[in-house]
Design an enzyme around this catalytic site. Structure first.
Site, PDB file in Angstrom:
ATOM      1  N   CYS A   1     -27.671 -85.400   8.961  1.00 24.76           N
ATOM      2  CA  CYS A   1     -28.764 -84.472   9.285  1.00 24.76           C
ATOM      3  C   CYS A   1     -28.591 -83.755  10.610  1.00 24.76           C
ATOM      4  O   CYS A   1     -29.398 -82.879  10.949  1.00 24.76           O
ATOM      5  CB  CYS A   1     -30.097 -85.204   9.271  1.00 24.76           C
ATOM      6  SG  CYS A   1     -30.263 -86.490  10.538  1.00 24.76           S
TER       7      CYS A   1
ATOM      8  N   SER B   1     -24.795 -90.672  14.391  1.00 25.11           N
ATOM      9  CA  SER B   1     -24.761 -90.310  15.803  1.00 25.11           C
ATOM     10  C   SER B   1     -26.029 -90.781  16.507  1.00 25.11           C
ATOM     11  O   SER B   1     -27.142 -90.365  16.154  1.00 25.11           O
ATOM     12  CB  SER B   1     -24.620 -88.795  15.958  1.00 25.11           C
ATOM     13  OG  SER B   1     -24.929 -88.395  17.276  1.00 25.11           O
TER      14      SER B   1
ATOM     15  N   CYS C   1     -10.036 -72.735  14.995  1.00 22.45           N
ATOM     16  CA  CYS C   1     -10.880 -72.764  13.790  1.00 22.45           C
ATOM     17  C   CYS C   1     -11.257 -71.354  13.356  1.00 22.45           C
ATOM     18  O   CYS C   1     -11.224 -71.034  12.164  1.00 22.45           O
ATOM     19  CB  CYS C   1     -12.134 -73.593  14.057  1.00 22.45           C
ATOM     20  SG  CYS C   1     -11.841 -75.371  14.097  1.00 22.45           S
TER      21      CYS C   1
END
Length: 392
Positions: free
Chosen positions: A174, A197, A357
Site C-alpha cells: 500500500c 515497510s 530507469c
C-alpha cells in the site's frame, strides 16, 4: 594498449550516435559520425574482467565512485545503449554474472525495508505531496503537474474497478496509503492496506487516526502471504509484483485469487517487459535487492493459471518515463541537501538509478502495465464498454 582496444570495440558498438571518450591517460577519441554532445570520462581504468562479468554492475559502481563521469545527458546515453543491440547493456557477452535471489518472507522483509525505509524525509524531498512512488497518469501531453497526475492515476485505477460503496478493498503493497485512503474517503469502500515497510506503516497509521478513518481503514505491517482466509471485493496492487521474484510470481497471483471474492475485481499495476523477464545486477545489488521484472507473457500465464481472467491490459510506458524525469528533476533540485544527508556516493547512485530507469522506459526496454482481472468470467459485473473508466 589491450585495454584501449577492448574499450574501443565495446564503446563503438554501444550507441546509435557519436560520443567522445576521454581515457585515464588524458587522451580522447570520438566514436561515431558527427559532433558528439556527450562525453564519457574515465578517471580510472575499469578492469576488463569486471566489465565482461557484468558491465551494468561494473560501470554502475564506477560511476558511483567517480571513476567514470559523464558530460551531457546520462539518460540519453543509457537510452542509446538500450537501443543498440550490441551494446554493453544488451549483449550477453557483458552479462555473464547474474545475482542469486532469495524471496522467503524474512528476506523479502529485509529487501523491502532496505529500499523503502531509507526515511520518509528523503522521499518527501523529491516525490509529490501524496508520496506516491509509482507511475503517474498524465491526462494530456502538456500535463506536467506531478501531484495532479498521481491523483489522476489513483482515480484511473479505482475507476477501472467500477466499485460499489460499502464493499471492501485490499491494497497489497500500500505504500504511503494514498490509494487506499482515497478509496475509503471518495469511493465509500472499507479498505485494508498491507506493507512490509515500517516507515510506510507508521505514516499510514497516523493518517488513518488523523483523518478519523478507523471505522473504514486499517493498515497491516505483515507479509501479504500471511493474510489468512479473509476475502475482499476488490484488490489493488501497485508496483508490487516486481519484488516477489520469478519463483514466487505464480504464488503471488494465486494469492490475489485466494483473497478475491467470487466475481471480484482486481487491478494489478507493475513494471513488465514485453520482451520477457529480466534482472539487472546493479539494481539488484544497490537499489532493489531481489528485484525481478517479469515478462508480459509470464504474468498473463500466471493470471490464467490462477483461475482468474483478464479484462483489460493498458500500457503506460510513456507515463512512467515522464514521471521519473520529474522525479529526477526534483531530486537534483535538492541534490546539495541530499548529498549532505546521505553522502556523495549515495547521491550519485540514486541519480544514476532515476536516469537509467527513465532511459529504460524511453527505449522500450521495460514497460509498466495495468492488468484488470476478474475472479470469474471476464467483464462480469463491469460495464459493457471501456468508456466507464474515463467518465468519472
Amino acid at each position: 594498449m589491450l585495454e584501449k582496444t577492448f574499450y574501443k570495440i565495446m564503446l563503438s558498438k554501444s550507441f546509435p550516435f557519436p560520443i567522445k571518450v576521454t581515457y585515464w591517460d588524458g587522451k580522447s577519441e570520438t566514436y561515431g559520425n558527427g559532433n558528439p554532445d556527450i562525453e564519457i570520462i574515465f578517471n580510472e581504468k575499469i578492469p576488463m574482467s569486471a566489465i565482461s562479468r557484468n558491465a551494468s554492475l561494473a560501470l554502475g559502481e564506477a560511476y558511483m565512485d567517480k571513476k567514470i563521469e559523464v558530460k551531457g545527458s546520462l539518460q540519453k546515453l543509457i537510452c542509446g545503449a538500450y537501443e543498440s543491440s550490441e551494446s554493453f547493456l544488451r549483449s550477453n557477452k557483458f552479462r555473464k554474472f547474474l545475482p542469486e535471489q532469495n524471496h522467503n518472507e524474512e528476506q523479502s522483509e529485509k529487501d523491502v525495508q532496505s529500499h523503502y525505509d531509507i526515511g520518509n524525509d528523503f522521499y518527501q524531498l523529491w516525490l509529490d505531496p501524496t508520496l506516491t512512488y509509482s507511475c503517474a497518469y498524465f491526462t494530456s501531453d502538456n500535463h506536467d503537474n506531478l501531484e495532479q497526475a498521481q491523483i489522476a492515476k489513483i482515480h484511473h485505477i479505482l475507476n477501472k474497478l467500477h466499485p460499489e460503496k460499502g464493499k471492501t478493498l485490499l491494497d497489497i503493497g500500500c505504500g504511503w496509503g494514498t490509494l487506499m485512503l482515497t478509496a475509503a474517503k471518495e469511493y465509500g469502500l472499507k479498505v485494508t492496506g498491507v506493507t512490509l515497510s515500517e516507515e510506510q506503516y507508521k505514516l499510514v497509521q497516523k493518517k488513518i487516526y488523523d483523518e478519523n478513518l478507523q471505522d473504514v481503514a486499517e493498515v497491516k505491517l505483515e507479509d501479504y502471504r500471511e493474510l489468512g482466509d479473509q476475502q475482499w471485493d476488490y484488490i489493488t496492487s501497485v508496483g508490487m509484483f516486481e519484488h516477489v521474484g520469478k519463483e514466487n510470481l505464480a504464488q503471488y497471483f494465486n494469492d490475489v485469487a485466494k483473497y478475491l471474492k467470487k466475481d471480484g475485481v482486481a487491478l494489478i499495476h507493475g513494471i513488465t517487459r514485453q520482451q520477457g523477464g529480466a534482472t539487472n545486477a546493479w539494481l539488484n545489488k544497490h537499489i532493489f535487492p531481489g528485484g525481478y521484472v517479469p515478462g508480459l507473457n509470464e504474468n498473463i500465464s500466471h493470471i490464467i493459471a490462477s483461475g482468474m481472467q483478464v479484462d483489460d491490459v493498458e500500457m503506460l510506458r510513456r507515463h512512467y518515463q515522464r514521471t521519473i524525469e520529474i522525479w529526477d528533476s526534483n531530486f537534483n533540485a535538492h541534490r546539495e541537501q541530499i548529498q549532505k544527508l546521505m553522502g556523495e556516493r549515495f547521491t550519485r547512485m540514486w541519480d544514476l538509478y532515476l536516469q537509467a530507469c527513465a532511459a529504460s522506459f524511453e527505449s522500450g526496454n521495460i514497460d509498466v502495465i495495468q492488468y484488470l482481472i476478474t475472479k470469474g468470467p471476464s467483464g462480469k459485473n463491469l460495464p459493457l464498454t471501456r468508456d466507464y473508466m474515463l467518465n468519472k
